[in-house]
Design a protein around this motif. Structure first.
Motif, PDB file in Angstrom:
ATOM      1  N   VAL A  32       0.824  -1.214   0.000  1.00  0.00           N
ATOM      2  CA  VAL A  32       0.000   0.000   0.000  1.00  0.00           C
ATOM      3  C   VAL A  32       0.860   1.267   0.000  1.00  0.00           C
ATOM      4  CG1 VAL A  32      -1.956  -1.120   1.121  1.00  0.00           C
ATOM      5  CG2 VAL A  32      -0.207  -0.006   2.526  1.00  0.00           C
ATOM      6  N   THR A  33       2.172   1.118  -0.242  1.00  0.00           N
ATOM      7  CA  THR A  33       3.076   2.272  -0.256  1.00  0.00           C
ATOM      8  C   THR A  33       3.587   2.486  -1.676  1.00  0.00           C
ATOM      9  OG1 THR A  33       3.775   1.750   2.008  1.00  0.00           O
ATOM     10  CG2 THR A  33       5.148   3.283   0.752  1.00  0.00           C
ATOM     11  N   ILE A  34       3.090   3.535  -2.315  1.00  0.00           N
ATOM     12  CA  ILE A  34       3.436   3.786  -3.713  1.00  0.00           C
ATOM     13  C   ILE A  34       4.877   4.269  -3.850  1.00  0.00           C
ATOM     14  CG2 ILE A  34       2.906   5.252  -5.707  1.00  0.00           C
ATOM     15  CD1 ILE A  34      -0.013   5.090  -4.941  1.00  0.00           C
ATOM     16  N   HIS A  35       5.362   5.036  -2.861  1.00  0.00           N
ATOM     17  CA  HIS A  35       6.725   5.563  -2.906  1.00  0.00           C
ATOM     18  C   HIS A  35       7.500   5.003  -1.703  1.00  0.00           C
ATOM     19  CE1 HIS A  35       5.352   8.243  -6.034  1.00  0.00           C
ATOM     20  NE2 HIS A  35       4.433   8.765  -5.234  1.00  0.00           N
ATOM     21  N   PRO A  36       7.996   3.770  -1.805  1.00  0.00           N
ATOM     22  CA  PRO A  36       8.605   3.102  -0.643  1.00  0.00           C
ATOM     23  C   PRO A  36       9.971   3.630  -0.243  1.00  0.00           C
ATOM     24  CG  PRO A  36       8.818   1.725  -2.594  1.00  0.00           C
ATOM     25  CD  PRO A  36       7.963   2.891  -2.995  1.00  0.00           C
ATOM     26  N   GLU A  37      10.541   4.536  -1.013  1.00  0.00           N
ATOM     27  CA  GLU A  37      11.871   5.052  -0.694  1.00  0.00           C
ATOM     28  C   GLU A  37      11.840   6.513  -0.262  1.00  0.00           C
ATOM     29  OE1 GLU A  37      14.608   3.266  -0.493  1.00  0.00           O
ATOM     30  OE2 GLU A  37      13.487   1.470  -1.070  1.00  0.00           O
ATOM     31  N   GLU A  38      10.662   7.046  -0.022  1.00  0.00           N
ATOM     32  CA  GLU A  38      10.595   8.452   0.347  1.00  0.00           C
ATOM     33  C   GLU A  38       9.382   8.717   1.221  1.00  0.00           C
ATOM     34  OE1 GLU A  38       8.443  10.668  -3.302  1.00  0.00           O
ATOM     35  OE2 GLU A  38      10.323   9.664  -3.863  1.00  0.00           O
ATOM     36  N   GLY A  39       9.366   9.860   1.855  1.00  0.00           N
ATOM     37  CA  GLY A  39       8.216  10.301   2.626  1.00  0.00           C
ATOM     38  C   GLY A  39       7.905   9.441   3.826  1.00  0.00           C
ATOM     39  N   VAL A  40       6.673   9.597   4.323  1.00  0.00           N
ATOM     40  CA  VAL A  40       6.233   8.858   5.504  1.00  0.00           C
ATOM     41  C   VAL A  40       6.241   7.360   5.226  1.00  0.00           C
ATOM     42  CG1 VAL A  40       4.342   8.504   7.120  1.00  0.00           C
ATOM     43  CG2 VAL A  40       4.808  10.791   6.257  1.00  0.00           C
ATOM     44  N   GLY A  41       5.784   6.965   4.033  1.00  0.00           N
ATOM     45  CA  GLY A  41       5.763   5.542   3.696  1.00  0.00           C
ATOM     46  C   GLY A  41       7.144   4.929   3.728  1.00  0.00           C
ATOM     47  N   GLY A  42       8.124   5.638   3.174  1.00  0.00           N
ATOM     48  CA  GLY A  42       9.487   5.142   3.197  1.00  0.00           C
ATOM     49  C   GLY A  42      10.038   5.044   4.605  1.00  0.00           C
ATOM     50  N   ALA A  43       9.698   6.029   5.450  1.00  0.00           N
ATOM     51  CA  ALA A  43      10.151   6.003   6.844  1.00  0.00           C
ATOM     52  C   ALA A  43       9.577   4.801   7.578  1.00  0.00           C
ATOM     53  CB  ALA A  43       9.750   7.295   7.546  1.00  0.00           C
ATOM     54  N   ARG A  44       8.321   4.509   7.322  1.00  0.00           N
ATOM     55  CA  ARG A  44       7.679   3.376   7.995  1.00  0.00           C
ATOM     56  C   ARG A  44       8.304   2.049   7.566  1.00  0.00           C
ATOM     57  NH1 ARG A  44       1.362   5.507   7.482  1.00  0.00           N
ATOM     58  NH2 ARG A  44       1.499   6.975   9.255  1.00  0.00           N
ATOM     59  N   ILE A  45       8.533   1.898   6.283  1.00  0.00           N
ATOM     60  CA  ILE A  45       9.142   0.657   5.794  1.00  0.00           C
ATOM     61  C   ILE A  45      10.555   0.504   6.352  1.00  0.00           C
ATOM     62  CG2 ILE A  45      10.055  -0.467   3.723  1.00  0.00           C
ATOM     63  CD1 ILE A  45       7.576   0.594   2.240  1.00  0.00           C
ATOM     64  N   ALA A  46      11.319   1.589   6.362  1.00  0.00           N
ATOM     65  CA  ALA A  46      12.682   1.527   6.898  1.00  0.00           C
ATOM     66  C   ALA A  46      12.675   1.179   8.381  1.00  0.00           C
ATOM     67  CB  ALA A  46      13.394   2.853   6.674  1.00  0.00           C
ATOM     68  N   LEU A  47      11.700   1.698   9.116  1.00  0.00           N
ATOM     69  CA  LEU A  47      11.618   1.400  10.545  1.00  0.00           C
ATOM     70  C   LEU A  47      11.333  -0.083  10.782  1.00  0.00           C
ATOM     71  CD1 LEU A  47      11.563   2.227  13.493  1.00  0.00           C
ATOM     72  CD2 LEU A  47       9.181   2.956  13.186  1.00  0.00           C
ATOM     73  N   ILE A  48      10.401  -0.650  10.011  1.00  0.00           N
ATOM     74  CA  ILE A  48      10.101  -2.075  10.172  1.00  0.00           C
ATOM     75  C   ILE A  48      11.297  -2.921   9.731  1.00  0.00           C
ATOM     76  CG2 ILE A  48       8.545  -3.954   9.551  1.00  0.00           C
ATOM     77  CD1 ILE A  48       7.324  -1.742  11.305  1.00  0.00           C
ATOM     78  N   ASP A  49      11.978  -2.507   8.664  1.00  0.00           N
ATOM     79  CA  ASP A  49      13.199  -3.206   8.244  1.00  0.00           C
ATOM     80  C   ASP A  49      14.239  -3.194   9.373  1.00  0.00           C
ATOM     81  OD1 ASP A  49      12.602  -4.130   5.684  1.00  0.00           O
ATOM     82  OD2 ASP A  49      13.137  -2.236   4.727  1.00  0.00           O
ATOM     83  N   ALA A  50      14.367  -2.055  10.037  1.00  0.00           N
ATOM     84  CA  ALA A  50      15.335  -1.941  11.133  1.00  0.00           C
ATOM     85  C   ALA A  50      14.966  -2.854  12.291  1.00  0.00           C
ATOM     86  CB  ALA A  50      15.404  -0.485  11.604  1.00  0.00           C
ATOM     87  N   LEU A  51      13.696  -2.873  12.657  1.00  0.00           N
ATOM     88  CA  LEU A  51      13.253  -3.718  13.768  1.00  0.00           C
ATOM     89  C   LEU A  51      13.419  -5.199  13.438  1.00  0.00           C
ATOM     90  CD1 LEU A  51      10.057  -1.713  14.757  1.00  0.00           C
ATOM     91  CD2 LEU A  51      12.162  -1.913  16.093  1.00  0.00           C
ATOM     92  N   ALA A  52      13.141  -5.557  12.172  1.00  0.00           N
ATOM     93  CA  ALA A  52      13.310  -6.951  11.757  1.00  0.00           C
ATOM     94  C   ALA A  52      14.783  -7.360  11.819  1.00  0.00           C
ATOM     95  CB  ALA A  52      12.760  -7.145  10.347  1.00  0.00           C
TER      96      ALA A  52
END
Length: 259
Positions: free
Chosen positions: A207-227
């Motif tokens: 559901v994240t059209i721009h996974p490398e930028e903005g709020v969506g990118g921050a959220r994906i990076a945070l989950i990647d970090a926690l994983a």
């Protein structure tokens, strides 16, 4: 037709490809124009979406509170109970965030009164929104138990809210809760918990059209970090935490910065 088209686009479509903050003013403009002409309906629905979007967009709490107060008073005067309840939900969330109080148990909205028997949960689209707002508040406050409960209740209803902003927010919260469960899991259950994180991350990416930028990118990076952290890869985790922080700061996503 213009009101319906605007509500449909800004309420269900536009926020997926652009910052959610961009949807607030168009929804409010149509609401005010329609109100001046004595019309309600979709314009009033749009106003309730606008105040929810302003919360999810991290607008200043005082600004969100003022908008919610105005809508609660207006809908109360018009006898629009459902619209007033939706606006009150956001107003209560703002009050809880400002005071650090229990999630959604106050004068504007009381989740205990709304859902008096947790064993017989409310169903439908509004239930998905309520519990997503609950998890939003709980995560900011660091209340992991309430967040996990809210995510679980929202998950059972989230398909009744297709296209709404609550869907993307819920998927992010679900991934966060899953990552938290990995850290607390014993050796036996850790593999299952990691699979849950992977599923959560997949849904979030979907559901994240721009996974490398903005709020969506921050959220994906945070989950990647926690994983990565849960897997013991501290170096990779540090890189993703740094990326998440930079993207969140740039986007003004203050809840993500705090997380």
């Amino acid at each position: 037709m213009r009101t319906l088209a605007g509500f449909a686009y800004h309420g269900f479509v536009g926020h997926w490809g652009s910052p959610i903050d961009d949807t607030v003013e168009p929804l409010l403009d149509e609401y005010r124009r329609s109100s001046a002409e004595g019309r309600g309906g979709f314009a009033q629905s749009g106003a309730t979406f606008a105040v929810l979007h302003s919360l999810f967009a991290y607008r200043p709490l005082a600004q969100v509170a003022a908008l919610a107060d105005d809508l609660v008073a207006t809908f109360d005067r018009l006898g629009e109970v459902a619209f007033g309840q939706r606006s009150g939900l956001v107003r209560q969330a703002v009050a809880d965030l400002a005071a650090g109080s229990d999630s959604l148990r106050g004068a504007w909205f009381d989740v205990g009164a709304w859902e008096p028997d947790p064993g017989r949960p409310r169903q439908g689209e509004f239930a998905a929104v309520v519990h997503t707002v609950r998890s939003f508040v709980a995560l900011v406050q660091g209340d992991s138990a309430t967040a996990a409960d809210a995510v679980g209740r929202a998950a059972a209803q989230i398909r009744t809210a297709p296209g709404e902003s609550a869907v993307g927010v819920h998927y992010f919260h679900a991934a966060l809760v899953a990552a938290d469960a990995v850290a607390a899991a014993d050796t036996t259950s850790r593999r299952k918990a990691r699979r849950a994180v992977a599923r959560g991350l997949e849904r979030l990416r979907s559901v994240t059209i721009h996974p490398e930028e903005g709020v969506g990118g921050a959220r994906i990076a945070l989950i990647d970090a926690l994983a990565a952290q849960a897997s013991g890869d501290d170096g990779r985790a540090a890189l993703h935490f740094d990326k998440a922080h930079q993207l969140a700061v740039a986007a003004g996503a203050f809840a993500e910065v705090a997380l």
